[in-house]
Design a protein around this motif. Structure first.
Motif, mmCIF file in Angstrom:
data_model
loop_
_atom_site.group_PDB
_atom_site.id
_atom_site.type_symbol
_atom_site.label_atom_id
_atom_site.label_comp_id
_atom_site.label_asym_id
_atom_site.label_seq_id
_atom_site.Cartn_x
_atom_site.Cartn_y
_atom_site.Cartn_z
ATOM 1 N N GLY A 133 9.438 21.635 -14.038
ATOM 2 C CA GLY A 133 10.796 21.185 -13.758
ATOM 3 C C GLY A 133 10.826 19.912 -12.943
ATOM 4 O O GLY A 133 10.043 19.755 -12.018
ATOM 5 N N PRO A 134 11.708 18.975 -13.268
ATOM 6 C CA PRO A 134 11.749 17.697 -12.549
ATOM 7 C C PRO A 134 12.086 17.861 -11.073
ATOM 8 O O PRO A 134 11.625 17.086 -10.241
ATOM 9 N N LEU A 135 12.895 18.893 -10.759
ATOM 10 C CA LEU A 135 13.246 19.098 -9.347
ATOM 11 C C LEU A 135 12.005 19.463 -8.536
ATOM 12 O O LEU A 135 11.807 18.986 -7.413
ATOM 13 N N PHE A 136 11.155 20.312 -9.137
ATOM 14 C CA PHE A 136 9.921 20.734 -8.477
ATOM 15 C C PHE A 136 9.001 19.535 -8.261
ATOM 16 O O PHE A 136 8.388 19.364 -7.207
ATOM 17 N N LEU A 137 8.886 18.694 -9.321
ATOM 18 C CA LEU A 137 8.030 17.504 -9.222
ATOM 19 C C LEU A 137 8.555 16.554 -8.148
ATOM 20 O O LEU A 137 7.786 16.010 -7.356
ATOM 21 N N THR A 138 9.883 16.376 -8.128
ATOM 22 C CA THR A 138 10.485 15.448 -7.153
ATOM 23 C C THR A 138 10.286 15.967 -5.729
ATOM 24 O O THR A 138 9.979 15.198 -4.825
ATOM 25 N N PHE A 139 10.454 17.290 -5.566
ATOM 26 C CA PHE A 139 10.303 17.883 -4.236
ATOM 27 C C PHE A 139 8.866 17.693 -3.756
ATOM 28 O O PHE A 139 8.627 17.303 -2.608
ATOM 29 N N ASN A 140 7.891 17.963 -4.635
ATOM 30 C CA ASN A 140 6.480 17.810 -4.266
ATOM 31 C C ASN A 140 6.155 16.370 -3.921
ATOM 32 O O ASN A 140 5.453 16.088 -2.941
ATOM 33 N N LEU A 141 6.661 15.447 -4.753
ATOM 34 C CA LEU A 141 6.393 14.026 -4.520
ATOM 35 C C LEU A 141 6.983 13.598 -3.184
ATOM 36 O O LEU A 141 6.317 12.912 -2.393
ATOM 37 N N GLY A 142 8.211 14.040 -2.916
ATOM 38 C CA GLY A 142 8.860 13.684 -1.650
ATOM 39 C C GLY A 142 8.083 14.221 -0.456
ATOM 40 O O GLY A 142 7.844 13.511 0.516
ATOM 41 N N PHE A 152 0.832 -1.207 0.000
ATOM 42 C CA PHE A 152 0.000 0.000 0.000
ATOM 43 C C PHE A 152 0.864 1.254 0.000
ATOM 44 O O PHE A 152 0.475 2.285 -0.561
ATOM 45 N N GLY A 153 2.037 1.176 0.618
ATOM 46 C CA GLY A 153 2.979 2.305 0.542
ATOM 47 C C GLY A 153 3.418 2.534 -0.896
ATOM 48 O O GLY A 153 3.488 3.673 -1.373
ATOM 49 N N LEU A 154 3.657 1.445 -1.608
ATOM 50 C CA LEU A 154 4.058 1.542 -3.018
ATOM 51 C C LEU A 154 2.920 2.117 -3.867
ATOM 52 O O LEU A 154 3.154 2.981 -4.724
ATOM 53 N N PHE A 155 1.684 1.646 -3.610
ATOM 54 C CA PHE A 155 0.538 2.160 -4.362
ATOM 55 C C PHE A 155 0.347 3.653 -4.082
ATOM 56 O O PHE A 155 -0.005 4.415 -4.978
ATOM 57 N N THR A 156 0.553 4.048 -2.830
ATOM 58 C CA THR A 156 0.423 5.466 -2.470
ATOM 59 C C THR A 156 1.454 6.290 -3.230
ATOM 60 O O THR A 156 1.128 7.351 -3.769
ATOM 61 N N TRP A 157 2.671 5.803 -3.276
ATOM 62 C CA TRP A 157 3.731 6.519 -4.000
ATOM 63 C C TRP A 157 3.364 6.644 -5.471
ATOM 64 O O TRP A 157 3.508 7.705 -6.076
ATOM 65 N N PHE A 158 2.833 5.548 -6.037
ATOM 66 C CA PHE A 158 2.443 5.544 -7.447
ATOM 67 C C PHE A 158 1.317 6.551 -7.685
ATOM 68 O O PHE A 158 1.340 7.321 -8.660
ATOM 69 N N PHE A 159 0.326 6.562 -6.769
ATOM 70 C CA PHE A 159 -0.776 7.498 -6.939
ATOM 71 C C PHE A 159 -0.278 8.940 -6.863
ATOM 72 O O PHE A 159 -0.679 9.795 -7.650
ATOM 73 N N LEU A 160 0.583 9.222 -5.877
ATOM 74 C CA LEU A 160 1.071 10.599 -5.704
ATOM 75 C C LEU A 160 1.851 11.052 -6.940
ATOM 76 O O LEU A 160 1.747 12.216 -7.354
ATOM 77 N N THR A 161 2.621 10.144 -7.521
ATOM 78 C CA THR A 161 3.340 10.476 -8.752
ATOM 79 C C THR A 161 2.354 10.868 -9.852
ATOM 80 O O THR A 161 2.514 11.899 -10.518
ATOM 81 N N LEU A 162 1.318 10.039 -9.998
ATOM 82 C CA LEU A 162 0.297 10.303 -11.023
ATOM 83 C C LEU A 162 -0.397 11.637 -10.758
ATOM 84 O O LEU A 162 -0.580 12.446 -11.675
ATOM 85 N N ALA A 163 -0.749 11.878 -9.484
ATOM 86 C CA ALA A 163 -1.497 13.094 -9.134
ATOM 87 C C ALA A 163 -0.658 14.336 -9.417
ATOM 88 O O ALA A 163 -1.164 15.336 -9.930
ATOM 89 N N ILE A 164 0.620 14.277 -9.087
ATOM 90 C CA ILE A 164 1.475 15.444 -9.289
ATOM 91 C C ILE A 164 1.669 15.713 -10.770
ATOM 92 O O ILE A 164 1.623 16.865 -11.224
ATOM 93 N N VAL A 165 1.850 14.662 -11.560
ATOM 94 C CA VAL A 165 2.020 14.846 -13.003
ATOM 95 C C VAL A 165 0.738 15.414 -13.603
ATOM 96 O O VAL A 165 0.778 16.302 -14.456
ATOM 97 N N VAL A 166 -0.413 14.928 -13.128
ATOM 98 C CA VAL A 166 -1.699 15.418 -13.651
ATOM 99 C C VAL A 166 -1.888 16.890 -13.277
ATOM 100 O O VAL A 166 -2.308 17.706 -14.092
ATOM 101 N N LYS A 167 -1.571 17.228 -12.027
ATOM 102 C CA LYS A 167 -1.802 18.599 -11.554
ATOM 103 C C LYS A 167 -0.774 19.585 -12.110
ATOM 104 O O LYS A 167 -1.129 20.677 -12.555
ATOM 105 N N GLU A 168 0.499 19.207 -12.056
ATOM 106 C CA GLU A 168 1.561 20.155 -12.428
ATOM 107 C C GLU A 168 1.939 20.056 -13.896
ATOM 108 O O GLU A 168 2.423 21.015 -14.485
ATOM 109 N N GLY A 169 1.745 18.881 -14.478
ATOM 110 C CA GLY A 169 2.115 18.694 -15.880
ATOM 111 C C GLY A 169 3.544 18.235 -16.022
ATOM 112 O O GLY A 169 4.390 18.456 -15.157
ATOM 113 N N LEU A 170 3.828 17.600 -17.171
ATOM 114 C CA LEU A 170 5.158 17.038 -17.397
ATOM 115 C C LEU A 170 6.174 18.119 -17.762
ATOM 116 O O LEU A 170 7.373 17.896 -17.700
ATOM 117 N N HIS A 171 5.669 19.325 -18.141
ATOM 118 C CA HIS A 171 6.594 20.368 -18.566
ATOM 119 C C HIS A 171 7.233 21.091 -17.383
ATOM 120 O O HIS A 171 8.158 21.865 -17.544
#
Lengths: 84, 210
Positions: B67-76, B46-65
């Motif tokens: 910066g990767p550092l911003f996405l990584t910081f948010n995900l973390g 479930f920890g892995l699924f949560t991580w996967f969901f958060l990755t998806l949510a951040i990409v959907v909200k912030e977009g792939l364009h």
């Protein structure tokens, strides 16, 4: 030989009966006074396939919220949708 | 050695799927079994699924364009907050459960509570998908109202399921009576409300992933 086989069978049966007794007695039954029969009926329905109760009840509440809240319901849904 | 580990993971995943189905169809029997066996793998999955969901949510909200550092910081930030929230809830349920007179182990609470993430993750995944295909805001038109009814119906159904898992946690892990469960809930729910409000004010979660 027959005595040995029946002894093993008796021991296994006894173990199963003891395990079942421990399982039943592990948690004390709920006592709620005059509400106990109502409680038992409700929890019996929730122990197996509780979604059979949850889904109709949720549908009823969702229609009720739409009727009572009106356009506020769509605003709340908009907020919830944007809040993930 | 690797074949043993991969077999264990595969077996653990199979048991997770079976128990997840059991939590839906026979929650009392399944949660009682999980409380006795105290498996660790569901917590990790479930920890892995949560991580996967958060990755998806951040990409959907912030977009792939973005910066990767911003996405990584948010995900973390979100993932660590999710882990801390899980630990806080498990410890709180354990302490209050023992306080009101129950007998149970924290490992049972941790194992059983991980299954409560099923309705949570289903709701968040569905909301994310609906955000992509039917982004808000909703209007007061007929279609908007129909969608609102559907969304409230889905949310309430999952909320009832989560609440059932919560009460089964108290009952089957601690052996609490109804009155003890009510007392525990009167302590826990206000505490959780203020904790989630704090997370909201800090800008971590708008709706708690708990």
């Amino acid at each position: 030989m027959n005595n040995l086989y029946s002894k093993q069978f008796e021991n296994q049966l006894l173990k199963k009966l003891k395990d079942k007794r421990n399982e039943i007695c592990a948690i004390a039954p709920q006592e709620m006074g005059f509400l106990t029969p109502l409680y038992k009926r409700l929890t019996a329905r929730l122990k197996i396939s509780p979604w059979k109760i949850f889904l109709p009840f949720s549908l009823f509440l969702s229609f009720l919220s739409q009727i009572l809240l009106g356009h506020w319901s769509t605003k709340i849904v908009s907020v919830l949708q944007a809040s993930f | 050695m690797f074949s043993t580990i991969s077999f264990s993971l595969f077996h653990g995943f199979f048991v997770l799927v079976k128990d997840s189905w059991g939590v839906l169809n026979a929650p009392y029997k399944t949660i009682r079994k999980v409380a006795e066996e105290k498996p660790i793998l569901p917590i990790l999955f479930f920890g892995l699924f949560t991580w996967f969901f958060l990755t998806l949510a951040i990409v959907v909200k912030e977009g792939l364009h973005t910066g990767p550092l911003f996405l990584t910081f948010n995900l973390g930030k979100l993932f660590y907050a999710s882990i801390v929230t899980y630990i806080v809830i498990v410890v709180a349920i354990y302490l209050i459960g023992r306080l009101v007179g129950g007998k149970g182990e924290i490992s049972s609470v941790a194992s059983v509570w991980s299954y409560s993430y099923l309705p949570t993750l289903i709701w968040f995944f569905t909301t994310t998908l609906l955000y992509v295909f039917l982004p808000p805001p909703r209007t007061a038109s007929l279609l908007g109202q129909i969608f609102s009814i559907f969304f409230v119906f889905l949310s309430l159904g999952l909320l009832f399921w989560k609440t059932l898992i919560y009460f089964l946690t108290l009952r089957l892990v601690f052996g609490l009576t109804v009155w003890q469960m009510i007392r525990a809930t009167l302590i826990l729910w206000p505490a959780f409300f203020f904790y989630f409000l704090l997370l909201n004010r800090m800008g971590i979660f708008k709706i708690p992933l708990a």
